[in-house]
Design a protein around this motif. Structure first.
Motif, PDB file in Angstrom:
ATOM      1  N   GLY A 157      95.159 -76.723  33.475  1.00  0.00           N
ATOM      2  CA  GLY A 157      95.157 -75.288  33.196  1.00  0.00           C
ATOM      3  C   GLY A 157      95.443 -74.428  34.408  1.00  0.00           C
ATOM      4  N   PHE A 158      96.268 -74.931  35.327  1.00  0.00           N
ATOM      5  CA  PHE A 158      96.585 -74.142  36.520  1.00  0.00           C
ATOM      6  C   PHE A 158      97.298 -72.854  36.112  1.00  0.00           C
ATOM      7  CE2 PHE A 158      99.201 -72.756  40.053  1.00  0.00           C
ATOM      8  CZ  PHE A 158      98.267 -72.748  41.084  1.00  0.00           C
ATOM      9  N   ASP A 159      96.856 -71.737  36.660  1.00  0.00           N
ATOM     10  CA  ASP A 159      97.467 -70.433  36.372  1.00  0.00           C
ATOM     11  C   ASP A 159      98.576 -70.175  37.391  1.00  0.00           C
ATOM     12  OD1 ASP A 159      98.192 -67.824  35.874  1.00  0.00           O
ATOM     13  OD2 ASP A 159      96.163 -67.014  36.025  1.00  0.00           O
ATOM     14  N   PRO A 160      99.844 -70.107  36.945  1.00  0.00           N
ATOM     15  CA  PRO A 160     100.944 -69.928  37.896  1.00  0.00           C
ATOM     16  C   PRO A 160     101.178 -68.491  38.331  1.00  0.00           C
ATOM     17  CG  PRO A 160     101.819 -70.137  35.693  1.00  0.00           C
ATOM     18  CD  PRO A 160     100.327 -70.322  35.578  1.00  0.00           C
TER      19      PRO A 160
ATOM     20  N   ILE B 292     113.902 -80.770  34.716  1.00  0.00           N
ATOM     21  CA  ILE B 292     114.763 -79.704  35.224  1.00  0.00           C
ATOM     22  C   ILE B 292     114.865 -78.615  34.154  1.00  0.00           C
ATOM     23  CG2 ILE B 292     117.085 -79.090  36.001  1.00  0.00           C
ATOM     24  CD1 ILE B 292     117.372 -82.053  36.900  1.00  0.00           C
ATOM     25  N   TYR B 293     114.413 -77.426  34.494  1.00  0.00           N
ATOM     26  CA  TYR B 293     114.548 -76.257  33.617  1.00  0.00           C
ATOM     27  C   TYR B 293     115.444 -75.245  34.335  1.00  0.00           C
ATOM     28  CZ  TYR B 293     110.393 -77.697  30.856  1.00  0.00           C
ATOM     29  OH  TYR B 293     109.479 -78.346  30.067  1.00  0.00           O
TER      30      TYR B 293
ATOM     31  N   GLY C 170     108.503 -73.130  35.257  1.00  0.00           N
ATOM     32  CA  GLY C 170     107.754 -71.974  35.744  1.00  0.00           C
ATOM     33  C   GLY C 170     106.367 -72.334  36.258  1.00  0.00           C
ATOM     34  N   LEU C 171     105.687 -73.262  35.578  1.00  0.00           N
ATOM     35  CA  LEU C 171     104.348 -73.663  36.002  1.00  0.00           C
ATOM     36  C   LEU C 171     104.376 -74.261  37.402  1.00  0.00           C
ATOM     37  CD1 LEU C 171     101.332 -74.190  35.498  1.00  0.00           C
ATOM     38  CD2 LEU C 171     101.985 -76.281  34.278  1.00  0.00           C
TER      39      LEU C 171
ATOM     40  N   GLY D 148     105.218 -71.583  39.994  1.00  0.00           N
ATOM     41  CA  GLY D 148     104.033 -70.767  40.257  1.00  0.00           C
ATOM     42  C   GLY D 148     103.025 -71.485  41.143  1.00  0.00           C
ATOM     43  N   TRP D 149     102.914 -72.821  40.965  1.00  0.00           N
ATOM     44  CA  TRP D 149     102.041 -73.604  41.843  1.00  0.00           C
ATOM     45  C   TRP D 149     102.532 -73.505  43.286  1.00  0.00           C
ATOM     46  CZ3 TRP D 149     102.708 -78.379  44.552  1.00  0.00           C
ATOM     47  CH2 TRP D 149     101.517 -78.993  44.968  1.00  0.00           C
ATOM     48  N   ILE D 150     103.845 -73.656  43.467  1.00  0.00           N
ATOM     49  CA  ILE D 150     104.427 -73.518  44.810  1.00  0.00           C
ATOM     50  C   ILE D 150     104.168 -72.110  45.351  1.00  0.00           C
ATOM     51  CG2 ILE D 150     106.608 -73.412  46.089  1.00  0.00           C
ATOM     52  CD1 ILE D 150     105.911 -76.268  45.512  1.00  0.00           C
TER      53      ILE D 150
END
Length: 198
Positions: free
Chosen positions: A45-48, A87-88, A94-95, A98-100
């Motif tokens: 459930g990481f929030d990006p 690959i998107y 996006g997730l 956002g982590w990066i």
């Protein structure tokens, strides 16, 4: 040595997850003393979303938000980072992006000295990228997507922080033996991470 494998895919039964598991098995088969941790960003459930708290941390007005401090601690324990992703739109999902954005933060992954020079703080972290996608190699070559992804990801993110990208592999649906062959390749990637000469 300790390896952190980060997965970004919402379906636990996905090929992405299967590839990550095989990479982990390859690492274990090459050296039983090596340890592996798998971080499944979707399952956790990481929030990006880059938040006001992230901005305050970036501007050095506040400490890292607790979930980012947790990710920093995971990466601080790791000698190697393996990112497994679909690959998107010729990049990360996006997730994962956002982590990066949130985790590879100013002051922890890099910072500027008073003269404006970037100090790369992750030179100890070996990075391995494993992407899987539906396009064929011909299309990727014709449109220059491989070069674009290398520029954006390998250089734009990891080189900026000093973390060397040791390997970057794209597993494509057009590859012979897809998808089973990708699982064999993933196992070999894991072994080569530990024993590059094998």
């Amino acid at each position: 040595m300790h390896t952190l494998i980060v997965i970004s895919h919402p379906n636990p039964d996905s090929l992405t997850h299967a590839i990550a598991e095989r990479v982990a098995e390859g690492i274990a088969s090459a050296d039983a003393a090596d340890s592996v941790e798998i971080a499944d960003l979707a399952a956790e459930g990481f929030d990006p979303a880059f938040s006001p708290a992230d901005l305050a941390y970036f501007e050095k007005r506040a400490p890292a938000p607790p979930e980012i401090a947790h990710e920093h601690a995971r990466l601080d324990r790791a000698d190697r980072l393996v990112i497994v992703y679909p690959i998107y739109w010729w990049s990360f999902p996006g997730l994962l992006k956002g982590w990066i954005d949130r985790v590879f933060s100013n002051g922890w992954a890099y910072e500027e000295n008073p003269e404006g020079k970037v100090i790369k703080k992750l030179q100890r972290l070996q990075v391995h990228l494993v992407a899987n996608g539906g396009a064929d190699q011909g299309m990727i070559d014709r449109h220059g997507y491989a070069t674009a992804m290398t520029t954006q990801i390998d250089h734009g993110i990891f080189d900026y922080c000093g973390a060397p990208v040791i390997s970057s592999t794209r597993l494509l649906a057009s590859d012979p033996g897809f998808p089973a062959a990708h699982l064999d390749t993933a196992f070999d990637i894991g072994r080569r991470i530990v024993s590059p000469k094998d």
